[in-house]
Write a protein that holds these residues in place. Structure first.
Motif, PDB file in Angstrom:
ATOM      1  N   MET A  91       9.628  88.798  50.045  1.00  0.00           N
ATOM      2  CA  MET A  91       9.209  87.523  49.467  1.00  0.00           C
ATOM      3  C   MET A  91      10.202  87.106  48.395  1.00  0.00           C
ATOM      4  SD  MET A  91       5.909  88.593  47.086  1.00  0.00           S
ATOM      5  CE  MET A  91       5.788  86.972  46.296  1.00  0.00           C
ATOM      6  N   ASP A  92      10.257  85.798  48.138  1.00  0.00           N
ATOM      7  CA  ASP A  92      11.196  85.275  47.156  1.00  0.00           C
ATOM      8  C   ASP A  92      10.702  85.531  45.746  1.00  0.00           C
ATOM      9  OD1 ASP A  92      12.685  84.420  49.271  1.00  0.00           O
ATOM     10  OD2 ASP A  92      12.228  82.284  49.029  1.00  0.00           O
ATOM     11  N   GLN A  96       7.939  80.510  44.806  1.00  0.00           N
ATOM     12  CA  GLN A  96       7.576  79.648  45.934  1.00  0.00           C
ATOM     13  C   GLN A  96       6.487  80.254  46.807  1.00  0.00           C
ATOM     14  OE1 GLN A  96      10.537  77.938  48.441  1.00  0.00           O
ATOM     15  NE2 GLN A  96      11.850  77.286  46.760  1.00  0.00           N
ATOM     16  N   HIS A  97       6.431  81.568  46.869  1.00  0.00           N
ATOM     17  CA  HIS A  97       5.516  82.228  47.795  1.00  0.00           C
ATOM     18  C   HIS A  97       4.276  82.749  47.069  1.00  0.00           C
ATOM     19  CE1 HIS A  97       9.351  83.129  50.311  1.00  0.00           C
ATOM     20  NE2 HIS A  97       8.894  81.911  50.521  1.00  0.00           N
ATOM     21  N   PRO A 121       5.233  77.472  56.866  1.00  0.00           N
ATOM     22  CA  PRO A 121       4.987  76.774  55.602  1.00  0.00           C
ATOM     23  C   PRO A 121       4.006  75.612  55.708  1.00  0.00           C
ATOM     24  CG  PRO A 121       7.053  76.043  56.568  1.00  0.00           C
ATOM     25  CD  PRO A 121       6.552  77.170  57.444  1.00  0.00           C
ATOM     26  N   TYR A 123       3.457  72.572  53.142  1.00  0.00           N
ATOM     27  CA  TYR A 123       4.078  72.011  51.947  1.00  0.00           C
ATOM     28  C   TYR A 123       3.143  71.045  51.237  1.00  0.00           C
ATOM     29  CZ  TYR A 123       8.427  73.898  53.799  1.00  0.00           C
ATOM     30  OH  TYR A 123       9.392  74.741  54.271  1.00  0.00           O
ATOM     31  N   ALA A 127       7.309  69.184  47.465  1.00  0.00           N
ATOM     32  CA  ALA A 127       8.445  69.576  48.293  1.00  0.00           C
ATOM     33  C   ALA A 127       9.475  68.451  48.363  1.00  0.00           C
ATOM     34  CB  ALA A 127       7.972  69.926  49.699  1.00  0.00           C
ATOM     35  N   VAL A 156      11.375  80.349  56.175  1.00  0.00           N
ATOM     36  CA  VAL A 156      10.480  80.858  55.138  1.00  0.00           C
ATOM     37  C   VAL A 156      10.700  82.360  54.974  1.00  0.00           C
ATOM     38  CG1 VAL A 156       8.087  81.162  54.424  1.00  0.00           C
ATOM     39  CG2 VAL A 156       8.795  79.047  55.541  1.00  0.00           C
ATOM     40  N   PHE A 158       8.975  84.598  53.428  1.00  0.00           N
ATOM     41  CA  PHE A 158       7.783  85.426  53.243  1.00  0.00           C
ATOM     42  C   PHE A 158       7.391  85.981  54.602  1.00  0.00           C
ATOM     43  CE2 PHE A 158       3.360  86.451  52.573  1.00  0.00           C
ATOM     44  CZ  PHE A 158       3.266  86.806  51.237  1.00  0.00           C
ATOM     45  N   SER A 202       1.032  78.489  51.990  1.00  0.00           N
ATOM     46  CA  SER A 202       1.440  77.365  51.158  1.00  0.00           C
ATOM     47  C   SER A 202       2.760  77.713  50.474  1.00  0.00           C
ATOM     48  CB  SER A 202       0.378  77.059  50.101  1.00  0.00           C
ATOM     49  OG  SER A 202      -0.840  76.680  50.715  1.00  0.00           O
ATOM     50  N   VAL A 203       3.680  76.773  50.484  1.00  0.00           N
ATOM     51  CA  VAL A 203       4.959  76.956  49.810  1.00  0.00           C
ATOM     52  C   VAL A 203       5.009  76.012  48.614  1.00  0.00           C
ATOM     53  CG1 VAL A 203       7.464  76.777  50.009  1.00  0.00           C
ATOM     54  CG2 VAL A 203       6.117  77.685  51.913  1.00  0.00           C
ATOM     55  N   TYR A 205       7.079  74.412  45.364  1.00  0.00           N
ATOM     56  CA  TYR A 205       8.355  74.150  44.712  1.00  0.00           C
ATOM     57  C   TYR A 205       8.101  74.017  43.207  1.00  0.00           C
ATOM     58  CZ  TYR A 205      10.904  73.617  49.052  1.00  0.00           C
ATOM     59  OH  TYR A 205      11.512  73.867  50.259  1.00  0.00           O
TER      60      TYR A 205
END
Length: 258
Positions: A91-92, A96-97, A121, A123, A127, A156, A158, A202-203, A205
């Motif tokens: 994961m980032d 975002q995740h 994702p 958004y 986004a 994505v 994740f 859900s992503v 930003y």
């Protein structure tokens, strides 16, 4: 939740103050969590090294040079295999995740350990439209490279990987060491017969005011993706019959709900 088979891996490069929140949330939902610092110069990770007793369940791996997300993920997979883990959730670090989805994705992986669990994702209004427009190239090209076999959105980050399959796929290319890692590994794992299972997330930003940091460069990174898909299309041609067979098989599994 704790596990001796599934580990959460979070690569980080100059993530800033939001890194602490990302790690804290991940540890709430899963342990162990591994943070891989990829040549960061902003000291965003320093608190984890200075006070490790405040972060039970966290291990920190620090590289002095920036090698790229893909190289860091592959290094993490090698460490995971050496430590006896069979799967890792990547994961980032930039918020975002949603960490609350970790346990659900790990559960899907445990139910289908041969599969890769790919985040799809959802958004919100935050986004940037330019990012959404640019990613459609990769979505369409991966559909072609897998003949619609179920990878979906390949960008994505994740997702849960079977560690052994991931390392075998990475060994077959000298690329996929930077931002090309996520789409290229999804395609190459598919080609090797790793089933894709999609799961919606859900992503978010995160705004700069809230600590969000992006290293994405629209022109440079989209040109990089064009080069990626040119390479994959060339590699796809001799595999097309096998890919068609895999695509039919995986679509039938998805339709059957198994």
């Amino acid at each position: 939740m704790t596990s001796d088979s599934h580990v959460v891996v979070i690569p980080s490069y100059n993530t800033g103050r939001i890194l602490v929140d990302t790690i804290r949330e991940a540890l709430k939902h899963w342990q162990p969590v591994w943070l891989f610092v990829d040549g960061s110069t902003d000291d965003s990770f320093r608190c984890f090294l200075d006070s490790p007793e405040d972060w039970p369940g966290l291990s920190v791996f620090v590289s002095s040079e920036n090698e790229g997300k893909g190289a860091t993920a592959i290094r993490a997979a090698k460490e995971a295999e050496h430590a006896g883990f069979t799967h890792m959730l990547l994961m980032d670090a930039d918020g975002q995740h949603p960490a609350k989805e970790i346990a659900r994705f790990m559960g899907l992986s445990r139910s289908a350990p041969e599969a890769m669990i790919l985040g799809q994702p959802v958004y919100g209004d935050d986004a940037p439209w330019v990012r959404l427009a640019g990613r459609q190239l990769s979505v369409g090209m991966v559909w072609l490279e897998t003949l619609g076999g179920g990878v979906g959105d390949p960008l994505v980050g994740f997702r849960v990987y079977p560690v052994k399959a991931l390392l075998e796929a990475a060994d077959n290319t000298r690329f996929a060491r930077r931002y090309d890692f996520d789409p290229e590994m999804a395609v190459r794992l598919f080609w090797r017969g790793t089933r894709p299972i999609r799961a919606r997330i859900s992503v978010i930003y995160v705004s700069p005011e809230a600590g969000g940091i992006s290293h994405f460069h629209y022109l440079r990174d989209n040109l990089f993706m064009i080069w990626l898909h040119l390479r994959l299309i060339i590699a796809f041609i001799p595999k097309c019959i096998r890919v068609a067979q895999l695509s039919r098989h995986f679509r039938s599994l998805e339709k059957a709900g198994s």
